[in-house]
Design an enzyme around this catalytic site. Structure first.
Site, mmCIF file in Angstrom:
data_model
loop_
_atom_site.group_PDB
_atom_site.id
_atom_site.type_symbol
_atom_site.label_atom_id
_atom_site.label_comp_id
_atom_site.label_asym_id
_atom_site.label_seq_id
_atom_site.Cartn_x
_atom_site.Cartn_y
_atom_site.Cartn_z
ATOM 1 C CG HIS A 70 -8.258 -45.377 -2.114
ATOM 2 N ND1 HIS A 70 -7.733 -45.206 -3.364
ATOM 3 C CD2 HIS A 70 -9.591 -45.583 -2.303
ATOM 4 C CE1 HIS A 70 -8.705 -45.286 -4.275
ATOM 5 N NE2 HIS A 70 -9.837 -45.518 -3.654
ATOM 6 C CG ASN B 241 -10.184 -44.358 -8.541
ATOM 7 O OD1 ASN B 241 -9.502 -44.080 -7.553
ATOM 8 N ND2 ASN B 241 -11.326 -45.003 -8.458
ATOM 9 C CG HIS C 120 -14.932 -33.752 1.728
ATOM 10 N ND1 HIS C 120 -15.857 -34.645 1.252
ATOM 11 C CD2 HIS C 120 -15.648 -32.839 2.436
ATOM 12 C CE1 HIS C 120 -17.060 -34.280 1.646
ATOM 13 N NE2 HIS C 120 -16.963 -33.187 2.364
ATOM 14 C CE1 TYR D 228 -15.369 -40.050 -1.282
ATOM 15 C CE2 TYR D 228 -13.028 -40.009 -0.825
ATOM 16 C CZ TYR D 228 -14.091 -40.481 -1.557
ATOM 17 O OH TYR D 228 -13.892 -41.399 -2.553
HETATM 18 FE FE1 HDD Z 1 -13.480 -43.182 -2.486
HETATM 19 C C1 HDD Z 1 -10.903 -42.833 -0.328
HETATM 20 C C2 HDD Z 1 -11.396 -42.401 -5.115
HETATM 21 C C3 HDD Z 1 -16.001 -43.886 -4.714
HETATM 22 C C4 HDD Z 1 -15.608 -43.528 0.072
HETATM 23 N N1 HDD Z 1 -11.527 -42.737 -2.690
HETATM 24 C C5 HDD Z 1 -10.625 -42.615 -1.668
HETATM 25 C C6 HDD Z 1 -9.355 -42.243 -2.186
HETATM 26 C C7 HDD Z 1 -9.488 -42.113 -3.530
HETATM 27 C C8 HDD Z 1 -10.862 -42.421 -3.842
HETATM 28 C C9 HDD Z 1 -8.418 -41.742 -4.527
HETATM 29 C C10 HDD Z 1 -8.089 -42.053 -1.367
HETATM 30 C C11 HDD Z 1 -7.893 -40.626 -0.987
HETATM 31 C C12 HDD Z 1 -6.579 -40.492 -0.230
HETATM 32 O O1 HDD Z 1 -5.527 -40.669 -0.862
HETATM 33 O O2 HDD Z 1 -6.635 -40.237 0.966
HETATM 34 N N2 HDD Z 1 -13.635 -43.231 -4.512
HETATM 35 C C13 HDD Z 1 -12.701 -42.765 -5.397
HETATM 36 C C14 HDD Z 1 -13.285 -42.699 -6.717
HETATM 37 C C15 HDD Z 1 -14.582 -43.138 -6.603
HETATM 38 C C16 HDD Z 1 -14.805 -43.455 -5.208
HETATM 39 C C17 HDD Z 1 -12.573 -42.206 -7.958
HETATM 40 C C18 HDD Z 1 -15.634 -43.249 -7.642
HETATM 41 C C19 HDD Z 1 -15.686 -42.532 -8.718
HETATM 42 N N3 HDD Z 1 -15.421 -43.664 -2.340
HETATM 43 C C20 HDD Z 1 -16.316 -43.879 -3.371
HETATM 44 C C21 HDD Z 1 -17.656 -44.056 -2.841
HETATM 45 C C22 HDD Z 1 -17.551 -43.929 -1.479
HETATM 46 C C23 HDD Z 1 -16.154 -43.687 -1.191
HETATM 47 C C24 HDD Z 1 -18.894 -44.305 -3.684
HETATM 48 C C25 HDD Z 1 -18.617 -44.015 -0.427
HETATM 49 C C26 HDD Z 1 -19.876 -43.799 -0.630
HETATM 50 N N4 HDD Z 1 -13.270 -43.267 -0.485
HETATM 51 C C27 HDD Z 1 -14.302 -43.361 0.372
HETATM 52 C C28 HDD Z 1 -13.889 -43.235 1.817
HETATM 53 C C29 HDD Z 1 -12.366 -42.978 1.690
HETATM 54 C C30 HDD Z 1 -12.136 -43.058 0.200
HETATM 55 C C31 HDD Z 1 -14.341 -44.310 2.716
HETATM 56 C C32 HDD Z 1 -11.423 -43.837 2.520
HETATM 57 C C33 HDD Z 1 -10.469 -42.897 3.188
HETATM 58 C C34 HDD Z 1 -10.955 -41.575 2.858
HETATM 59 O O3 HDD Z 1 -12.074 -41.656 2.097
HETATM 60 O O4 HDD Z 1 -10.487 -40.514 3.217
HETATM 61 O O5 HDD Z 1 -14.556 -42.161 2.380
#
Ligand code: HDD
Length: 699
Positions: free
Chosen positions: A87, A159, A351, A374
């Site tokens: 993202h 999402n 988060h 997060y």
């Molecule tokens: Fe995630 C970012 C949505 C599964 C780990 N995720 C991130 C963002 C969104 C989502 C919208 C961007 C937030 C922003 O604008 O800063 N992610 C989802 C959805 C998931 C999902 C809807 C499943 C239903 N994500 C998911 C899993 C993991 C992560 C299973 C890890 C185990 N996601 C992250 C992250 C991010 C992230 C690595 C990258 C930057 C951040 O968090 O702040 O932690």
């Protein structure tokens, strides 16, 4: 009723935080904005020159003594922070959330009660691309909202698709490593059309349902304004009597759910990589806020974590709206653009475990892992544990934690006893029990053997993929077939293509045959599910005209044009929130007598993808210019309304557009009827009845 420790002292907790800093002006908003007139160093020393380094003579070496040079360059060297691992590409806006106040029986969350108005910040994103990648690639879109509630921050990190690729967060690195560019040459950027992605998802069939959403028109939204949002997981709501229910969150866009067509998305990625970001910013600046209703599907929390046979802990499954309708509980309005992209959009940290009293997690193993991930990711992305002190992340509720020091600590804490129990700070801070608004988890029994295993219900990977596909209209299904054919056609490994065809055979035989034919391969036999029902709510094609605010119409004019008509049409469209942009052979102002119009785009700078419809003004001859002809033909092929008045109609014909074809609006002059027909056509998003015609012709 859950209980918590009583606070020893009934006086309200003092908001902690940088009270000392307030005194020395560090939190003065003007100081934060750095709005002074005179250039200074970071230390506030006024500078006489920032263009020349300090040298020993005009032609001499630069001096180490030049503290301004060193500070300026050092700071620049560190201007970038790590982009989000997923993202990374996104855009955001501020707004408010207004609760309808109809969920008192379901949750005690204060921001969902009647009359509550909560400031919010929403960031939209793609998943795979780097920070500078194109907006319109085929991908899932993030839809993350930070609610700055009076009871603390609530983040709904969703999402634009209701299901996810994996059922357990431990596999997140695997799906992302597979989908990101190949590690040797770092291509392709922001694409799933490559071998490693299809290798993984064909081996890992629980991804199938989400893959179908990505291959559908949902993977290429028209704009953030026209996307649905989903919290994906099941959450638990808790009311004031500590009674619980299970819910899935939905965002329903007031502007309807609309997508690009694939060719448009591809052109936009080159012509205007900022297509969605621009649309968000321009729409808000033009006074057309983005609006969504928050909805919930409510299901009983009866201990089974299932509803009508659907496992609510499996994030690859949705609950069809026909089985459990979405109840609208509030309205989100995004109406203010950020003032500084880095400070707000880049530094915002969402988060999933930012929850408020009245909303709890469930045992969905994907959510459980997210609740760890997060917080962890911000430590490296934002440089330490104090990221909630960054202005965009600051809670609007008073903060009184006992977290101390660390990198980038900006609070100037007072007191000597950041521990509990203490006697030296009067026993404060106190804790709050359930009745006092404390976040008290509703007690739930947990038992089971320690295993690395999923329940059997998680093993059905195809039924809901088939449900989704068969709920689409034939045109949407054709788009899915084209997308699979395109993406698999970009793979080099024959075995990967064949394995994915085997997956498709287990979803829908006809689709599998279509894709196989496109790839020049044999369609394997599978055992596709037999479904009793489909879910029409999953289709996004509309048959009734909807809202049009934020849409753009290109008005083609030149020196001979009926400028009075252009102005009349522009005004009529403005009334309903549609902006008209005049496109002419060259820039400047078109004048005829006392009437004039400003040219906003030229045939060289405009491309059809920027507009939702085109109209040719009477007296204009765009067919003299090949770029204008391409503009019109593309729009027609992409099922957009095209129109003309007066002599403009003949020009449509010369551009190869049948004047009596569907969605071709012609009139003698700019009449109320012409504007109304145009608005109605915009509200339908596309001229769907033209689809078959266009597919079978070369227009
Ligand atoms: Fe995630 C970012 C949505 C599964 C780990 N995720 C991130 C963002 C969104 C989502 C919208 C961007 C937030 C922003 O604008 O800063 N992610 C989802 C959805 C998931 C999902 C809807 C499943 C239903 N994500 C998911 C899993 C993991 C992560 C299973 C890890 C185990 N996601 C992250 C992250 C991010 C992230 C690595 C990258 C930057 C951040 O968090 O702040 O932690």
């Amino acid at each position: 009723m859950p209980t918590a420790r009583r606070k020893p002292d009934q006086s309200a907790p003092k908001p902690s935080g940088p009270t000392g800093a307030d005194l020395d002006g560090a939190l003065d908003p003007d100081a934060l904005r750095q709005t002074g007139d005179v250039l200074t160093t970071a230390g506030g020393v006024r500078l006489p020159d920032t263009d020349h380094s300090l040298k020993a003579g005009e032609r001499g070496p630069t001096l180490l003594e030049d503290f301004h040079l060193r500070e300026k360059i050092t700071h620049f060297d560190h201007e970038r922070i790590p982009e989000r691992v997923v993202h990374a590409r996104g855009a955001a806006a501020h707004g408010v959330f207004e609760a309808y106040g109809n969920v008192k029986d379901l949750t005690r969350a204060a921001f969902l009660q009647r009359g509550a108005v909560t400031p919010v910040f929403t960031r939209f994103s793609t998943v795979l691309g780097s920070r500078g990648s194109a907006d319109t690639v085929r991908d899932t879109r993030g839809f993350a909202t930070k609610f700055y509630t009076d009871e603390g921050t609530f983040d709904l990190v969703g999402n634009n698709m209701p299901v996810f690729f994996i059922q357990d967060g431990i596999k997140f690195p695997d799906i992302i490593h597979a989908a990101k560019p190949h590690p040797d040459r770092e291509i392709p950027q922001a694409q799933s059309a490559h071998d490693t992605f299809w290798d993984f998802v064909s081996l890992h069939t629980e991804a199938t349902h989400h893959v179908f959403w990505n291959m559908s028109d949902r993977g290429i939204p028209r704009s953030y304004r026209t996307m649905e949002g989903f919290g994906v997981h099941t959450f638990r709501l808790v009311n004031a009597r500590a009674e619980t229910s299970l819910v899935k969150f939905h965002w329903k866009p007031v502007a309807g759910v609309h997508s690009l067509v694939w060719e448009e998305a591809q052109i936009a990625a080159g012509v205007d990589p900022d297509f969605h970001r621009r649309d968000l910013f321009d729409g808000i600046e033009a006074g057309a806020p983005l609006e969504y209703e928050l909805g919930i599907q409510v299901m009983p929390d009866d201990g089974t974590d299932t509803f009508e046979g659907i496992d609510l802990l499996d994030p690859t499954k949705l609950v069809p709206e026909e089985l459990c309708p979405v109840q609208r509980i509030g309205k989100l309005t995004l109406d203010r653009n950020p003032t500084n992209f880095f400070a707000e959009v880049e530094q915002v940290a969402f988060h999933t475990a930012h929850l408020v009293p009245g909303i709890e997690s469930t045992n969905d193993p994907l959510l459980q892992a997210r609740n760890f991930s997060y917080l962890d990711t911000q430590l490296s992305r934002l440089g330490g544990p104090n990221f909630t002190q960054i202005p965009i992340n600051r809670p609007h509720a008073p903060v009184n934690d006992m977290l101390r020091d660390g990198m980038h600590q900006t609070a100037v804490h007072t007191g000597v006893a950041p521990y509990r129990p203490n006697s030296l700070d009067g026993g404060l801070p106190a804790v709050a029990d359930f009745a006092e608004g404390g976040y008290v988890n509703v007690p739930r029994p947990v038992e089971g053997s320690v295993v690395r295993a999923n329940p059997v219900s998680f093993d059905d990977h195809f039924t809901q993929a088939a449900l989704f596909y068969r709920s689409l209209t034939p045109l949407e299904q054709a788009h899915v077939a084209e997308a699979f054919t395109f993406e698999l056609g970009k793979c080099y490994e024959q075995s990967v293509k064949e394995r994915e065809l085997a997956v498709l055979a287990n979803v829908d035989a006809q689709l599998c045959e279509q894709v196989a034919a496109g790839l020049g391969l044999r369609a394997p036999q599978g055992t596709p599910p037999v479904l009793d029902d489909v879910s029409p709510a999953l289709s996004q094609i509309v048959t009734e005209s909807g809202p049009v605010a934020g849409r753009k119409v290109g008005v083609i004019a030149d020196a001979g044009a009926d400028l009075g008509g252009v102005n009349k049409l522009t005004k009529a469209l403005e009334k309903v929130g549609v902006t008209a942009h005049v496109i002419a052979p060259v820039g400047g102002v078109l004048k005829k007598g006392r009437t004039s119009v400003v040219v906003e785009r030229t045939f060289d700078t405009a491309r059809s993808i920027e507009f939702d419809a085109f109209v040719i003004a009477d007296g204009t001859t765009p067919t003299n210019n090949i770029k204008a002809v391409i503009l019109l033909q593309e729009a027609y092929r992409h099922l957009k309304a095209v129109g003309a008045w007066g002599g403009g109609a003949a020009q449509l014909g010369l551009a190869g557009i049948p004047v009596d074809g569907p969605g071709v609006l012609v009139a003698d002059s700019v009449t109320a009827r012409l504007s109304a027909d145009l608005v109605a056509a915009l509200g339908l998003h596309r001229v769907w009845e033209r689809a078959e015609l266009v597919m079978s012709s070369q227009v």
